[in-house]
Design a protein around this motif. Structure first.
Motif, PDB file in Angstrom:
ATOM      1  N   SER A  62     -25.652  29.007  11.300  1.00 61.60           N
ATOM      2  CA  SER A  62     -27.013  28.461  11.245  1.00 61.60           C
ATOM      3  C   SER A  62     -27.406  27.971  12.630  1.00 61.60           C
ATOM      4  O   SER A  62     -26.543  27.726  13.483  1.00 61.60           O
ATOM      5  CB  SER A  62     -27.091  27.291  10.252  1.00 61.60           C
ATOM      6  OG  SER A  62     -26.691  27.692   8.955  1.00 61.60           O
ATOM      7  N   GLY A  63     -28.720  27.825  12.852  1.00 66.73           N
ATOM      8  CA  GLY A  63     -29.165  27.319  14.141  1.00 66.73           C
ATOM      9  C   GLY A  63     -30.649  26.991  14.143  1.00 66.73           C
ATOM     10  O   GLY A  63     -31.341  27.133  13.123  1.00 66.73           O
ATOM     11  N   LEU A  64     -31.113  26.567  15.296  1.00 63.22           N
ATOM     12  CA  LEU A  64     -32.498  26.096  15.448  1.00 63.22           C
ATOM     13  C   LEU A  64     -33.341  27.096  16.233  1.00 63.22           C
ATOM     14  O   LEU A  64     -32.889  27.644  17.231  1.00 63.22           O
ATOM     15  CB  LEU A  64     -32.502  24.763  16.194  1.00 63.22           C
ATOM     16  CG  LEU A  64     -33.868  24.178  16.546  1.00 63.22           C
ATOM     17  CD1 LEU A  64     -34.601  23.700  15.293  1.00 63.22           C
ATOM     18  CD2 LEU A  64     -33.724  23.051  17.565  1.00 63.22           C
ATOM     19  N   ILE A  65     -34.565  27.324  15.712  1.00 65.10           N
ATOM     20  CA  ILE A  65     -35.599  27.973  16.524  1.00 65.10           C
ATOM     21  C   ILE A  65     -36.498  26.849  17.027  1.00 65.10           C
ATOM     22  O   ILE A  65     -37.202  26.196  16.245  1.00 65.10           O
ATOM     23  CB  ILE A  65     -36.441  28.975  15.716  1.00 65.10           C
ATOM     24  CG1 ILE A  65     -35.547  30.029  15.050  1.00 65.10           C
ATOM     25  CG2 ILE A  65     -37.462  29.663  16.625  1.00 65.10           C
ATOM     26  CD1 ILE A  65     -36.325  30.975  14.144  1.00 65.10           C
ATOM     27  N   HIS A  66     -36.449  26.586  18.336  1.00 69.65           N
ATOM     28  CA  HIS A  66     -37.247  25.500  18.883  1.00 69.65           C
ATOM     29  C   HIS A  66     -38.732  25.859  18.765  1.00 69.65           C
ATOM     30  O   HIS A  66     -39.109  27.040  18.788  1.00 69.65           O
ATOM     31  CB  HIS A  66     -36.882  25.266  20.349  1.00 69.65           C
ATOM     32  CG  HIS A  66     -37.441  24.001  20.905  1.00 69.65           C
ATOM     33  ND1 HIS A  66     -38.662  23.936  21.557  1.00 69.65           N
ATOM     34  CD2 HIS A  66     -36.951  22.731  20.885  1.00 69.65           C
ATOM     35  CE1 HIS A  66     -38.905  22.694  21.935  1.00 69.65           C
ATOM     36  NE2 HIS A  66     -37.864  21.928  21.540  1.00 69.65           N
ATOM     37  N   GLU A  67     -39.556  24.819  18.638  1.00 70.39           N
ATOM     38  CA  GLU A  67     -40.984  25.059  18.437  1.00 70.39           C
ATOM     39  C   GLU A  67     -41.592  25.908  19.559  1.00 70.39           C
ATOM     40  O   GLU A  67     -42.541  26.655  19.343  1.00 70.39           O
ATOM     41  CB  GLU A  67     -41.725  23.715  18.362  1.00 70.39           C
ATOM     42  CG  GLU A  67     -41.582  22.858  19.597  1.00 70.39           C
ATOM     43  CD  GLU A  67     -42.365  21.551  19.485  1.00 70.39           C
ATOM     44  OE1 GLU A  67     -43.171  21.442  18.533  1.00 70.39           O
ATOM     45  OE2 GLU A  67     -42.157  20.663  20.329  1.00 70.39           O
ATOM     46  N   SER A  68     -40.972  25.836  20.745  1.00 72.35           N
ATOM     47  CA  SER A  68     -41.497  26.630  21.868  1.00 72.35           C
ATOM     48  C   SER A  68     -41.258  28.123  21.677  1.00 72.35           C
ATOM     49  O   SER A  68     -41.880  28.955  22.354  1.00 72.35           O
ATOM     50  CB  SER A  68     -40.858  26.165  23.184  1.00 72.35           C
ATOM     51  OG  SER A  68     -39.456  26.346  23.141  1.00 72.35           O
ATOM     52  N   ASN A  69     -40.346  28.461  20.766  1.00 70.17           N
ATOM     53  CA  ASN A  69     -40.027  29.873  20.516  1.00 70.17           C
ATOM     54  C   ASN A  69     -40.591  30.387  19.198  1.00 70.17           C
ATOM     55  O   ASN A  69     -40.244  31.490  18.767  1.00 70.17           O
ATOM     56  CB  ASN A  69     -38.507  30.078  20.525  1.00 70.17           C
ATOM     57  CG  ASN A  69     -37.918  29.896  21.906  1.00 70.17           C
ATOM     58  OD1 ASN A  69     -38.503  30.321  22.898  1.00 70.17           O
ATOM     59  ND2 ASN A  69     -36.757  29.252  21.963  1.00 70.17           N
ATOM     60  N   LEU A  70     -41.464  29.587  18.571  1.00 67.18           N
ATOM     61  CA  LEU A  70     -42.046  29.997  17.295  1.00 67.18           C
ATOM     62  C   LEU A  70     -43.374  30.714  17.546  1.00 67.18           C
ATOM     63  O   LEU A  70     -44.171  30.299  18.396  1.00 67.18           O
ATOM     64  CB  LEU A  70     -42.275  28.783  16.400  1.00 67.18           C
ATOM     65  CG  LEU A  70     -41.018  28.122  15.810  1.00 67.18           C
ATOM     66  CD1 LEU A  70     -41.396  26.826  15.090  1.00 67.18           C
ATOM     67  CD2 LEU A  70     -40.308  29.081  14.857  1.00 67.18           C
TER      68      LEU A  70
END
Length: 637
Positions: A62-70
């Motif tokens: 699992s991991g994070l998609i940072h808001e800057s990459n959405l």
């Protein structure tokens, strides 16, 4: 791994020439080891926060998609394609939305990293593959013992207290176990998260891997025999195969049940092998109690495997399987087991596929027993005879199993040979070897007498520790050894003298046609019963006395209501052949028995005693005189 199309293909070519990006669809149990930075993955949103969204690409990764990459907003449960941007040193994973419309999908199955049992460490999360050697249900967890190419480990799985976990798993199944290594009672134990039965190609590959490794690890140790003896060379090769079989049995976690004749040679055979097996078990199994559960030694009073003994052994084995989830044991017969009389007991074991190995020096019936045996060592099979005693052979067998026992066994072949009155050409070499270790001949003979005396009173008990202390094998107290040998041998000598004083006046004598002396005595009427020495020993002692008195060929028969014990010196009796002839010629005699060329015993129907004995004497009168079988000039001091 399989491939699927998604979006507009725009091409008819196969996947090998497809220029579209690949998006990987991971199996639920795929780990970080199966992902790579820069690759695209199918993902599911599992959480939404102010600074981005969390996604799962498998149950583990699992991991994070940072808001800057959405590129848009998402809700929990939404599916999307992501690019793996970075795997940080701490294991955190960062993703970005992929921004691809046309792609092809490849599914990825989890390929776990398999840890060898010998390499597991406390606290580690591991995946092991192996076969199930034991399933023991405790009041808490179910404990599976798993064997792989490198070792054995206990794996504890909990369903609920006293309830069988993973009930579809059976003995000998190939399984994959996932869990955490903990310490339990001083040994490693895997606390199970999951157990999966393998089948098909995965199971075959695991079995092949384990089989290859166990075959290599089971190889016997290369040891030089204690004395040079050309007659022993072919037998030595046979012993290597038994050593290989026994080591393999230990590595597989199968119990071993040792049966041996309850006399000096039988114990000189069994105790070294037991000691070697116990030491090998202790090194193979990380469990202080393993040798107690996996190796059991028991004496047999008769010179063959009686139905009473096999019934006890089977009952013990089946209880062990029921109570402790063990495999049925391998049976190792020592100084016993080569004759047709053993066949009914062996057939009983065959109903349960119990493997059997025999090391014996009694005259064999290979056509009768070999189809039922997994291994058979006997000097007669190589043109030799009973002078190579089972104790001599088993000392070398023990050293092949575990050479660490060598220094404790140098005196044992001499004890075995003297106990069995061996006339082997190397007896003086064995006695010299023992004397170099501090065992003069007088002491060797005393040890043999003490063993015989202890065996008589132990009856069906193994006498663990007591007989080890007497033989000085696995004994940790020299003073106790000396005191026991002195006490028991003196008692034996006293009881023998008392018996001979009572019996000798009643010995009948005649000279046979072949000029041999025949001595016979009714032991039921003229010897103390239910005490030491037993009929066989009494007959042997009387026989030895007559041999010394006459210096001529001597035959001695000690008989009771339904048995006779036979001894000869300088006469080739071929007792097994005589027994076979008597059984045919004395109708209704019910004759059975066996032995060597010069020592044996027979049984018969009580009411036919006179006919059997008289027919036996007739055959003895026709027997050939053979100076090679005379003991009067064999072992010069």
């Amino acid at each position: 791994m399989t491939t699927e199309d998604a979006g507009d293909s725009g091409a008819d070519a196969g996947p090998s020439s497809d220029s579209r990006p690949t998006v990987y669809d991971l199996a639920p149990n795929c780990t970080l080891d199966e992902v790579e930075e820069g690759n695209y993955y199918h993902a599911v949103v599992n959480g939404v926060v102010d600074y981005g969204v969390f996604v799962d690409v498998s149950d583990v990764v699992s991991g994070l998609i940072h808001e800057s990459n959405l590129d848009t907003s998402y809700s929990v449960g939404d599916r999307l394609v992501v690019r793996l941007d970075e795997i940080r040193d701490n294991g955190d994973v960062s993703f970005a939305t992929a921004g691809v419309d046309s792609y092809r999908t490849e599914t990825v199955d989890h390929v776990p990293t398999i840890t060898g049992i010998a390499d597991i460490e406390t606290g580690a999360e591991v995946t092991i593959e192996g076969t199930v050697s034991q399933i023991k249900q405790t009041g808490g967890p179910t404990v599976f013992r798993i064997v792989d190419h490198s070792g054995i480990v206990a794996c504890a799985a909990f369903a609920e207290a006293g309830v069988r976990a993973y009930p579809d798993v059976e003995l000998d199944d190939v399984v994959r176990v996932v869990g955490t290594v903990e310490e339990h009672d001083g040994a490693a134990q895997v606390e199970v998260d999951d157990v999966t039965r393998l089948d098909g190609e995965a199971a075959s590959e695991a079995r092949d891997r384990i089989e290859s490794a166990l075959t290599e690890r089971a190889a016997p140790h290369a040891v030089d025999t204690f004395v040079e003896w050309p007659a022993f060379e072919a037998i030595h090769e046979d012993l290597k195969e038994v050593a290989r079989l026994l080591r393999r049995t230990v590595l597989e976690g199968r119990p071993i049940r040792v049966r041996h004749h309850a006399d000096g040679d039988g114990m000189c055979a069994a105790l070294p092998v037991q000691l070697a097996l116990e030491r090998f078990i202790e090194r193979t199994h990380d469990d202080d109690d393993a040798s107690r559960h996996l190796c059991k030694r028991l004496p047999s009073k008769a010179p063959f495997y009686e139905m009473e003994d096999v019934t006890r052994d089977l009952n013990f084995a089946l209880e062990g399987r029921s109570r402790h989830g063990q495999k049925l044991p391998l049976l190792l017969m020592l100084d016993n087991g080569s004759t047709e009389e053993d066949v009914p007991a062996y057939r009983n074991l065959a109903h349960y596929d119990v493997p059997i190995a025999v090391v014996d020096h009694h005259h064999p019936d290979p056509e009768a027993v070999d189809p039922l045996l997994d291994a058979h060592v006997n000097p007669y099979l190589h043109g030799e005879d009973y002078r190579i005693t089972t104790g001599m052979m088993c000392v070398e067998l023990a050293r092949m199993i575990d050479p660490s026992v060598t220094e404790e066994l140098r005196h044992v072949p001499a004890v075995a040979g003297l106990s069995d009155r061996s006339k082997a050409e190397v007896m003086n070499d064995y006695i010299d070897l023992a004397e170099q270790e501090g065992y003069p001949r007088e002491k060797l003979e005393a040890i043999g007498e003490a063993l015989d005396y202890a065996a008589h009173w132990l009856r069906y008990s193994d006498g663990q520790s007591l007989v080890n202390d007497v033989l000085d094998v696995g004994c940790d107290d020299d003073e106790r050894h000396e005191e026991l040998v002195s006490f028991l041998s003196e008692r034996a000598e006293r009881d023998v003298e008392r018996q001979l004083d009572a019996a000798e006046p009643h010995v009948e004598h005649e000279r046979l046609d072949n000029d041999a002396h025949l001595y016979r005595i009714d032991l039921d009427r003229f010897a103390h019963r239910f005490t030491y020495p037993a009929p066989g020993k009494t007959t042997g002692q009387l026989h030895d006395r007559k041999v010394q008195e006459t210096g001529d060929p001597v035959i001695t028969i000690g008989y009771g209501p339904d048995f006779a014990v036979l001894r000869s010196d300088g006469v080739r009796l071929d007792i097994p052949q005589m027994v076979a002839e008597l059984n045919e010629e004395v109708v209704g005699g019910g004759v059975s028995g066996g032995g060597h060329l010069v020592v044996g015993s027979i049984k018969f129907v009580k009411g036919m005693r006179r006919e059997v004995i008289e027919s036996l004497v007739e055959k003895m009168a026709d027997a050939a005189i053979d100076d090679d079988l005379s003991s009067t000039a064999v072992l010069d001091d």
